[in-house]
Design a protein around this motif. Structure first.
Motif, PDB file in Angstrom:
ATOM      1  N   ILE A 277      12.708   6.382  -6.556  1.00  0.00           N
ATOM      2  CA  ILE A 277      12.498   5.907  -7.970  1.00  0.00           C
ATOM      3  C   ILE A 277      13.282   6.674  -8.566  1.00  0.00           C
ATOM      4  O   ILE A 277      13.324   8.142  -8.802  1.00  0.00           O
ATOM      5  CB  ILE A 277      11.128   6.241  -8.308  1.00  0.00           C
ATOM      6  N   ARG A 278      14.431   6.842  -9.115  1.00  0.00           N
ATOM      7  CA  ARG A 278      15.660   7.289  -9.911  1.00  0.00           C
ATOM      8  C   ARG A 278      15.410   7.890 -10.762  1.00  0.00           C
ATOM      9  O   ARG A 278      14.649   7.310 -12.052  1.00  0.00           O
ATOM     10  CB  ARG A 278      16.788   7.248  -9.702  1.00  0.00           C
ATOM     11  N   LEU A 279      15.349   9.123 -11.688  1.00  0.00           N
ATOM     12  CA  LEU A 279      14.802   9.310 -13.239  1.00  0.00           C
ATOM     13  C   LEU A 279      16.106   9.651 -13.627  1.00  0.00           C
ATOM     14  O   LEU A 279      17.631   9.221 -13.057  1.00  0.00           O
ATOM     15  CB  LEU A 279      14.267  10.728 -13.803  1.00  0.00           C
ATOM     16  N   PRO A 280      15.886   8.915 -14.796  1.00  0.00           N
ATOM     17  CA  PRO A 280      17.347   9.375 -15.968  1.00  0.00           C
ATOM     18  C   PRO A 280      17.794  11.118 -15.996  1.00  0.00           C
ATOM     19  O   PRO A 280      17.131  11.412 -15.459  1.00  0.00           O
ATOM     20  CB  PRO A 280      17.213   8.880 -17.305  1.00  0.00           C
ATOM     21  N   GLU A 281      19.181  11.203 -16.424  1.00  0.00           N
ATOM     22  CA  GLU A 281      19.446  11.943 -15.961  1.00  0.00           C
ATOM     23  C   GLU A 281      19.087  13.053 -17.162  1.00  0.00           C
ATOM     24  O   GLU A 281      19.141  14.731 -17.141  1.00  0.00           O
ATOM     25  CB  GLU A 281      21.464  12.312 -16.555  1.00  0.00           C
ATOM     26  N   ASP A 282      18.561  12.633 -17.917  1.00  0.00           N
ATOM     27  CA  ASP A 282      17.676  13.508 -18.930  1.00  0.00           C
ATOM     28  C   ASP A 282      15.889  14.043 -19.006  1.00  0.00           C
ATOM     29  O   ASP A 282      15.282  14.809 -19.634  1.00  0.00           O
ATOM     30  CB  ASP A 282      17.528  13.152 -20.575  1.00  0.00           C
ATOM     31  N   ARG A 283      15.491  13.517 -17.071  1.00  0.00           N
ATOM     32  CA  ARG A 283      14.315  13.482 -16.744  1.00  0.00           C
ATOM     33  C   ARG A 283      14.014  14.017 -15.496  1.00  0.00           C
ATOM     34  O   ARG A 283      15.100  14.432 -15.093  1.00  0.00           O
ATOM     35  CB  ARG A 283      13.425  12.390 -17.507  1.00  0.00           C
ATOM     36  N   VAL A 284      13.158  15.055 -15.686  1.00  0.00           N
ATOM     37  CA  VAL A 284      12.953  15.720 -14.044  1.00  0.00           C
ATOM     38  C   VAL A 284      12.222  15.679 -13.560  1.00  0.00           C
ATOM     39  O   VAL A 284      10.894  16.031 -15.070  1.00  0.00           O
ATOM     40  CB  VAL A 284      13.677  16.951 -13.602  1.00  0.00           C
ATOM     41  N   PHE A 285      11.478  15.905 -12.060  1.00  0.00           N
ATOM     42  CA  PHE A 285       9.985  15.944 -11.470  1.00  0.00           C
ATOM     43  C   PHE A 285       9.699  17.573 -12.292  1.00  0.00           C
ATOM     44  O   PHE A 285      10.630  18.343 -10.475  1.00  0.00           O
ATOM     45  CB  PHE A 285      10.061  14.823 -10.873  1.00  0.00           C
ATOM     46  N   GLU A 286       9.305  17.995 -12.540  1.00  0.00           N
ATOM     47  CA  GLU A 286       9.033  19.859 -12.957  1.00  0.00           C
ATOM     48  C   GLU A 286       7.724  19.839 -11.894  1.00  0.00           C
ATOM     49  O   GLU A 286       6.656  20.642 -12.776  1.00  0.00           O
ATOM     50  CB  GLU A 286       8.828  20.311 -13.971  1.00  0.00           C
TER      51      GLU A 286
ATOM     52  N   TRP B 190      13.619  17.965  -9.204  1.00  0.00           N
ATOM     53  CA  TRP B 190      13.589  17.242  -8.798  1.00  0.00           C
ATOM     54  C   TRP B 190      13.788  15.714  -9.205  1.00  0.00           C
ATOM     55  O   TRP B 190      13.546  15.335 -10.353  1.00  0.00           O
ATOM     56  CB  TRP B 190      12.447  16.952  -8.248  1.00  0.00           C
ATOM     57  N   GLY B 191      15.113  15.179  -9.147  1.00  0.00           N
ATOM     58  CA  GLY B 191      15.567  14.232  -9.679  1.00  0.00           C
ATOM     59  C   GLY B 191      14.764  12.922  -9.894  1.00  0.00           C
ATOM     60  O   GLY B 191      15.016  11.358  -9.709  1.00  0.00           O
ATOM     61  N   ALA B 192      14.255  12.547  -8.172  1.00  0.00           N
ATOM     62  CA  ALA B 192      14.246  11.147  -7.797  1.00  0.00           C
ATOM     63  C   ALA B 192      12.296  10.906  -7.185  1.00  0.00           C
ATOM     64  O   ALA B 192      11.879  12.640  -6.886  1.00  0.00           O
ATOM     65  CB  ALA B 192      14.570  10.513  -6.433  1.00  0.00           C
ATOM     66  N   LEU B 193      11.598  10.486  -6.833  1.00  0.00           N
ATOM     67  CA  LEU B 193      10.195  10.163  -6.293  1.00  0.00           C
ATOM     68  C   LEU B 193      10.354   9.536  -5.493  1.00  0.00           C
ATOM     69  O   LEU B 193      10.933   7.613  -5.826  1.00  0.00           O
ATOM     70  CB  LEU B 193       9.068   9.835  -7.434  1.00  0.00           C
TER      71      LEU B 193
ATOM     72  N   ILE C  78       0.676  -1.269  -0.322  1.00  0.00           N
ATOM     73  CA  ILE C  78      -0.119  -0.029   0.119  1.00  0.00           C
ATOM     74  C   ILE C  78       1.328   1.604   0.369  1.00  0.00           C
ATOM     75  O   ILE C  78       1.243   1.295   0.957  1.00  0.00           O
ATOM     76  CB  ILE C  78      -0.847   0.308   1.316  1.00  0.00           C
ATOM     77  N   LEU C  79       0.806   1.874  -0.520  1.00  0.00           N
ATOM     78  CA  LEU C  79       1.783   2.638  -1.072  1.00  0.00           C
ATOM     79  C   LEU C  79       0.820   4.751  -0.082  1.00  0.00           C
ATOM     80  O   LEU C  79      -0.290   5.106  -0.500  1.00  0.00           O
ATOM     81  CB  LEU C  79       1.562   3.767  -2.903  1.00  0.00           C
ATOM     82  N   VAL C  80       1.905   4.862   0.730  1.00  0.00           N
ATOM     83  CA  VAL C  80       1.281   5.818   1.096  1.00  0.00           C
ATOM     84  C   VAL C  80       1.499   6.665   1.823  1.00  0.00           C
ATOM     85  O   VAL C  80       1.442   7.903   2.270  1.00  0.00           O
ATOM     86  CB  VAL C  80       1.047   5.109   3.590  1.00  0.00           C
ATOM     87  N   GLU C  81       3.011   7.517   1.269  1.00  0.00           N
ATOM     88  CA  GLU C  81       3.922   8.581   0.856  1.00  0.00           C
ATOM     89  C   GLU C  81       4.706   8.954  -0.244  1.00  0.00           C
ATOM     90  O   GLU C  81       4.841   7.618  -0.657  1.00  0.00           O
ATOM     91  CB  GLU C  81       5.050   8.838   2.159  1.00  0.00           C
ATOM     92  N   ALA C  82       4.551   9.726  -0.362  1.00  0.00           N
ATOM     93  CA  ALA C  82       5.491  10.637  -1.832  1.00  0.00           C
ATOM     94  C   ALA C  82       5.612  11.524  -1.713  1.00  0.00           C
ATOM     95  O   ALA C  82       4.856  12.764  -1.024  1.00  0.00           O
ATOM     96  CB  ALA C  82       4.293  10.168  -3.319  1.00  0.00           C
ATOM     97  N   ARG C  83       6.439  11.699  -2.208  1.00  0.00           N
ATOM     98  CA  ARG C  83       7.523  12.952  -2.471  1.00  0.00           C
ATOM     99  C   ARG C  83       9.158  13.156  -2.462  1.00  0.00           C
ATOM    100  O   ARG C  83       8.899  11.920  -3.421  1.00  0.00           O
ATOM    101  CB  ARG C  83       8.298  13.103  -0.683  1.00  0.00           C
ATOM    102  N   TYR C  84       8.926  14.215  -3.654  1.00  0.00           N
ATOM    103  CA  TYR C  84       9.944  14.151  -4.261  1.00  0.00           C
ATOM    104  C   TYR C  84      11.569  14.704  -3.708  1.00  0.00           C
ATOM    105  O   TYR C  84      11.845  14.923  -2.739  1.00  0.00           O
ATOM    106  CB  TYR C  84       9.961  15.589  -5.479  1.00  0.00           C
ATOM    107  N   ALA C  85      12.724  14.227  -4.055  1.00  0.00           N
ATOM    108  CA  ALA C  85      14.453  13.760  -3.719  1.00  0.00           C
ATOM    109  C   ALA C  85      14.932  14.301  -5.352  1.00  0.00           C
ATOM    110  O   ALA C  85      14.366  14.515  -6.034  1.00  0.00           O
ATOM    111  CB  ALA C  85      14.295  12.774  -3.076  1.00  0.00           C
TER     112      ALA C  85
END
Length: 247
Positions: free
Chosen positions: A75-84, A57-60, A33-40
């Motif tokens: 969950i880390r994004l590749p270098e060509d992506r970000v969470f904006e 942000w580069g990770a979730l 059960i997914l209960v929390e989420a934040r950017y990192a």
């Protein structure tokens, strides 16, 4: 309003209710059960700054819980992506009684997309807008038309196209449903996203500003068409916040 914060947490009471329901319906489901989420992983590798600074942000970071244990997953994004984005949004998108996470994810050459993640990774997404420095601002996540499927609403390019777009999650994918031009919910440099969803008289309404920032607009979607109502003048960001109240 959605503010530029590092996390969006599911309230503890709701979280326990989710866990209890999963234990009743099947013990295996209760383990995830997914209960929390934040950017990192703050990063300046994408020079857009639409939300008032150069940091994206580069990770979730996710927290998964069963009745007795909490586990953190990254969950880390590749270098060509970000969470904006201002914050990840927990919502039950697929209707299984457990939340997923909805985010704004940007690829450096093709711009933003709206994406859905679960604890294993990305499970669905809209296409990227198509070029760098093009962004979208979420409005809300709900069954807007009462058909039993969840719709995801966002403003495509709130500073340029100013178009409300509706996508529906069904059978593991996001499908485009309808568009309504002439609406917006963000100005360049603002650190939050204005408006959102309200339920008035049993109807879900999307609260945004008119494209010229003069009026506050409540928009309903019945599955095929939009109905828009002018609910008052836009004076400051508080105008959108106040409109989220039905009174």
């Amino acid at each position: 309003m959605a503010r530029r914060l590092p996390s969006r947490l599911l309230p503890r009471v709701a979280r326990r209710a989710w866990l209890a329901a999963c234990l009743i319906t099947g013990g295996a489901a209760a383990a995830d059960i997914l209960v929390e989420a934040r950017y990192a992983d703050p990063t300046s590798r994408y020079a857009h700054g639409i939300l008032g600074d150069a940091i994206e942000w580069g990770a979730l970071e996710l927290v998964v819980e069963d009745w007795a244990h909490r586990t953190k997953r990254i969950i880390r994004l590749p270098e060509d992506r970000v969470f904006e984005d201002v914050a990840p949004r927990l919502a039950d998108v697929d209707g299984d009684g457990k939340p997923e996470v909805v985010v704004v994810e940007t690829q450096v050459n093709t711009g933003a997309q709206l994406a859905v993640y679960d604890e294993t990774g990305k499970i669905a997404a809209t296409p990227h807008i198509g070029r760098a420095n093009r962004w979208l601002a979420p409005v809300g996540i709900a069954d807007l038309d009462g058909d039993g499927h969840i719709e995801l609403a966002f403003i495509d390019r709130p500073h340029l196209a100013k178009t409300l777009r509706i996508w529906r999650y069904r059978d593991g994918t996001l499908e485009h449903v309808a568009d309504q031009p002439g609406l917006t919910n963000h100005r360049i440099g603002e650190r939050d996203i204005g408006g959102g969803l309200r339920i008035c008289g049993g109807q879900v309404e999307m609260i945004t500003a008119s494209a010229d920032w003069r009026r506050v607009i409540a928009t309903r979607f019945d599955g095929t068409s939009f109905t828009m109502r002018d609910v008052g003048p836009y004076q400051t960001r508080r105008s959108l916040t106040a409109a989220l109240d039905c009174g």
